[in-house]
Design a protein around this motif. Structure first.
Motif, PDB file in Angstrom:
ATOM      1  N   UNK A 172       0.818  -1.208   0.000  1.00  0.00           N
ATOM      2  CA  UNK A 172       0.000   0.000   0.000  1.00  0.00           C
ATOM      3  C   UNK A 172       0.854   1.261   0.000  1.00  0.00           C
ATOM      4  N   UNK A 173       1.837   1.355   0.905  1.00  0.00           N
ATOM      5  CA  UNK A 173       2.621   2.575   1.052  1.00  0.00           C
ATOM      6  C   UNK A 173       4.050   2.238   1.457  1.00  0.00           C
ATOM      7  N   UNK A 174       4.968   3.162   1.178  1.00  0.00           N
ATOM      8  CA  UNK A 174       6.391   2.910   1.418  1.00  0.00           C
ATOM      9  C   UNK A 174       6.744   2.838   2.897  1.00  0.00           C
ATOM     10  N   UNK A 175       5.934   3.471   3.769  1.00  0.00           N
ATOM     11  CA  UNK A 175       6.277   3.453   5.190  1.00  0.00           C
ATOM     12  C   UNK A 175       5.851   2.154   5.875  1.00  0.00           C
ATOM     13  N   UNK A 176       5.322   1.216   5.124  1.00  0.00           N
ATOM     14  CA  UNK A 176       4.970  -0.094   5.686  1.00  0.00           C
ATOM     15  C   UNK A 176       6.254  -0.927   5.763  1.00  0.00           C
ATOM     16  N   UNK A 177       6.957  -0.795   6.885  1.00  0.00           N
ATOM     17  CA  UNK A 177       8.329  -1.289   6.960  1.00  0.00           C
ATOM     18  C   UNK A 177       8.423  -2.812   6.876  1.00  0.00           C
ATOM     19  N   UNK A 178       7.512  -3.537   7.496  1.00  0.00           N
ATOM     20  CA  UNK A 178       7.584  -4.992   7.421  1.00  0.00           C
ATOM     21  C   UNK A 178       7.418  -5.466   5.983  1.00  0.00           C
ATOM     22  N   UNK A 179       6.400  -4.927   5.297  1.00  0.00           N
ATOM     23  CA  UNK A 179       6.178  -5.314   3.910  1.00  0.00           C
ATOM     24  C   UNK A 179       7.388  -4.982   3.038  1.00  0.00           C
ATOM     25  N   UNK A 180       7.989  -3.806   3.276  1.00  0.00           N
ATOM     26  CA  UNK A 180       9.137  -3.419   2.474  1.00  0.00           C
ATOM     27  C   UNK A 180      10.329  -4.342   2.726  1.00  0.00           C
ATOM     28  N   UNK A 181      10.518  -4.746   3.983  1.00  0.00           N
ATOM     29  CA  UNK A 181      11.594  -5.698   4.269  1.00  0.00           C
ATOM     30  C   UNK A 181      11.312  -7.053   3.609  1.00  0.00           C
ATOM     31  N   UNK A 182      10.071  -7.489   3.626  1.00  0.00           N
ATOM     32  CA  UNK A 182       9.738  -8.747   2.964  1.00  0.00           C
ATOM     33  C   UNK A 182      10.011  -8.656   1.465  1.00  0.00           C
ATOM     34  N   UNK A 183       9.631  -7.538   0.855  1.00  0.00           N
ATOM     35  CA  UNK A 183       9.871  -7.356  -0.578  1.00  0.00           C
ATOM     36  C   UNK A 183      11.368  -7.340  -0.884  1.00  0.00           C
ATOM     37  N   UNK A 184      12.130  -6.653  -0.044  1.00  0.00           N
ATOM     38  CA  UNK A 184      13.582  -6.602  -0.248  1.00  0.00           C
ATOM     39  C   UNK A 184      14.199  -7.982  -0.082  1.00  0.00           C
ATOM     40  N   UNK A 185      13.705  -8.746   0.858  1.00  0.00           N
ATOM     41  CA  UNK A 185      14.178 -10.123   1.052  1.00  0.00           C
ATOM     42  C   UNK A 185      13.901 -10.944  -0.207  1.00  0.00           C
ATOM     43  N   UNK A 211      17.825 -10.468  12.315  1.00  0.00           N
ATOM     44  CA  UNK A 211      17.660  -9.035  12.165  1.00  0.00           C
ATOM     45  C   UNK A 211      17.995  -8.638  10.730  1.00  0.00           C
ATOM     46  N   UNK A 212      17.379  -7.561  10.276  1.00  0.00           N
ATOM     47  CA  UNK A 212      17.500  -7.163   8.887  1.00  0.00           C
ATOM     48  C   UNK A 212      17.975  -5.709   8.819  1.00  0.00           C
ATOM     49  N   UNK A 213      19.061  -5.444   8.087  1.00  0.00           N
ATOM     50  CA  UNK A 213      19.632  -4.093   8.056  1.00  0.00           C
ATOM     51  C   UNK A 213      18.796  -3.121   7.236  1.00  0.00           C
ATOM     52  N   UNK A 218      14.188   1.694   7.349  1.00  0.00           N
ATOM     53  CA  UNK A 218      15.034   1.482   8.526  1.00  0.00           C
ATOM     54  C   UNK A 218      15.247   0.008   8.826  1.00  0.00           C
ATOM     55  N   UNK A 219      16.254  -0.259   9.626  1.00  0.00           N
ATOM     56  CA  UNK A 219      16.553  -1.639  10.017  1.00  0.00           C
ATOM     57  C   UNK A 219      15.389  -2.242  10.792  1.00  0.00           C
ATOM     58  N   UNK A 220      15.272  -3.537  10.679  1.00  0.00           N
ATOM     59  CA  UNK A 220      14.259  -4.292  11.424  1.00  0.00           C
ATOM     60  C   UNK A 220      15.010  -5.129  12.449  1.00  0.00           C
TER      61      UNK A 220
END
Length: 316
Positions: free
Chosen positions: A128-141, A213-215, A305-307
């Motif tokens: 939905x939006x870029x500030x959705x940090x968990x989703x963005x980390x999943x996508x980057x993974x 942990x995810x950088x 940001x890092x997770x």
């Protein structure tokens, strides 16, 4: 963006298919997992499969009465039920009650919603939006572990608009959009990619639950900014088709003046926007009823940001 984002383990996870009943990768996989969910099991959780729109799936149509993936608005979810309302409106409330309610502490942690498109979108990850940090980390993974898939990240929510999709019921949601695939057809290559995407994403969730942990990172995303309609004749009929030079060029830059349409009398109609854009969902079959020829997106880089599990806990 600096700092560290932290959250609790994720145990309530669902994988949904058939939100659109003729998008067959998700339909086929979820039907399989409803019989045997072994592939959805991890050490820290087991994802729940859901056939989201059984009526549409049975008839192999996008929807029965109304597009289910547009029925998760605030007004619909909070409205009073009535007997004569569309099937998908009732179904949206059922899903919200079972996997939400949206915004509540009881809502599912993650929903992965499986879709196909007739457009040449390749492997597209919808958030939905870029500030959705968990989703963005999943996508980057996913991008890191499946570089041969060349996954693109598409942010569907325009500024000022509201959430409306099924995945928004949960605390975090990702849509997998794979194409090109005809409606009502299963393509083996798309099915295998979809299965791999689900596997890798569930692995990501499991790693997080186990303390990985995810950088922080920076990543390119495509933000929806509008759409372009088909040219119409005075009697309201489509008078031009997507230009052959634009067809299948999803995620490629389109400049003002570039050919966008070809009229039925062979006249080139250029793109008339003021700025270069990235068209996506080009000539999507399901959008003909909306008279949408393609969606417009701008490309931008975002910092995530890092997770980490070691900083102070915050909610999503």
């Amino acid at each position: 963006m600096s700092g560290v984002f932290s959250m609790n383990p994720l145990h309530l996870v669902a994988v949904t298919g058939g939100t659109h009943g003729n998008e067959m990768s998700g339909v086929t996989l979820v039907k399989h997992w409803l019989k045997d969910s072994t592939e959805l099991a991890r050490e820290t959780f087991t994802a729940v499969p859901l056939l989201a729109n059984p009526e549409a799936t049975e008839k192999c149509v996008r929807y029965y009465e109304r597009d289910l993936n547009r029925c998760f608005t605030r007004d619909i979810l909070n409205s009073t039920e009535s007997q004569d309302e569309p099937y998908e409106v009732k179904r949206a409330r059922e899903i919200n009650r079972e996997f939400g309610p949206r915004g509540s502490v009881n809502a599912y942690d993650v929903i992965l919603d499986l879709h196909n498109t007739t457009s040449n979108m390749g492997v597209c990850l919808i958030v939905s939006e870029a500030h959705r940090h968990l989703e963005m980390h999943a996508c980057h993974y996913i991008q890191t572990h499946l570089p041969n898939f060349d996954p693109q990240i598409f942010l569907y929510k325009e500024p000022g608009s509201e959430l409306y999709d099924l995945a928004s019921v949960s605390k975090a949601g990702i849509g997998f959009e794979l194409g090109p695939q005809p409606q009502g057809v299963v393509r083996g290559d798309m099915l295998q990619k979809m299965k791999t995407l689900v596997k890798v994403t569930l692995d990501f969730i499991n790693h997080w639950n186990q303390g990985m942990e995810f950088p922080a990172f920076e990543v390119d995303v495509y933000q929806r900014v509008g759409h372009v309609q088909f040219p119409l004749s005075p009697d309201g009929e489509v008078s031009a088709v997507v230009h052959p030079s634009l067809q299948d060029r999803d995620f490629f830059l389109l400049h003002p003046g570039d050919p966008a349409f070809l009229s039925l009398d062979d006249q080139i109609i250029p793109y008339t926007g003021e700025q270069p854009v990235y068209p996506v969902f080009i000539n999507e079959a399901a959008y003909y009823e909306k008279n949408i020829a393609f969606i417009l997106a701008k490309k931008m880089q975002v910092s995530v940001p890092a997770l980490s599990s070691t900083s102070q806990k915050r909610t999503l």
